[in-house]
Enzyme design. Structure first.
Site, PDB file in Angstrom:
ATOM      1  N   GLY A  52       0.826  -1.206   0.000  1.00 44.13           N
ATOM      2  CA  GLY A  52       0.000   0.000   0.000  1.00 44.13           C
ATOM      3  C   GLY A  52       0.857   1.252   0.000  1.00 44.13           C
ATOM      4  CE1 TYR A  91      -4.443   5.125   2.508  1.00 42.50           C
ATOM      5  CE2 TYR A  91      -6.613   5.562   3.405  1.00 42.50           C
ATOM      6  CZ  TYR A  91      -5.805   4.906   2.505  1.00 42.50           C
ATOM      7  OH  TYR A  91      -6.356   4.034   1.607  1.00 42.50           O
TER       8      TYR A  91
END
Length: 162
Positions: free
Chosen positions: A97, A131
């Protein structure tokens, strides 16, 4: 390993989109067909772009990102809107990711784009934490609105003749 998607990747991208929809508890909403994805990504006028994450050891596809250009009238330049980022559960924690996001950030820097944006579901704590660890910040002062299905058709159709 991160690479640009090719037309041969359409079946796996389609499968990953379906997996993502299931993860997001909305499998019936993922209606895109392989042909629609092929046209959007590789048609005469591509409207979207995709990258593939492959496992370094096996070469298996373990994730993808699908994105398109947006434009900031305030900044006067394009940016990237990340529509989907998904890594298969068994491959999470392996850096895939982050590698996909790093590739998109690299593209932004290389091309002079000033924003990389995406949405995340409020309940998706693992993704939110991931994130934020990368330095991304929520845009809490904004609320996403969407028109689809009957509401979109109603607004976009010509008025009925009287």
């Amino acid at each position: 390993m991160i690479r640009t998607a090719t037309p041969a990747d359409i079946p796996v991208i389609h499968a990953l989109v379906r997996d993502l929809a299931t993860y997001e508890k909305a499998p019936d909403e993922a209606k895109a067909t392989e042909e629609q994805l092929r046209e959007a990504l590789f048609g005469e006028r591509p409207a979207a772009f995709a990258h593939i994450a492959q496992d370094d050891a096996s070469g298996d596809v373990v994730g993808f990102s699908l994105w398109f250009l947006n434009f900031s009238t305030w900044r006067g330049v394009h940016g990237i809107y990340l529509e989907d980022l998904y890594v298969r559960p068994e491959a999470r924690g392996g850096g895939h990711g982050k590698a996909l996001l790093t590739e998109l950030a690299r593209i932004c820097v290389e091309r002079g784009y000033e924003r990389l944006e995406w949405s995340v579901l409020d309940w998706n704590e693992p993704s939110i934490n991931f994130y934020q660890a990368l330095g991304a910040r929520p845009q809490d002062e904004w609320t996403v609105y969407r028109l689809t299905d009957d509401a979109l058709t109603s607004l976009g159709s010509p008025p009925a003749a009287s």
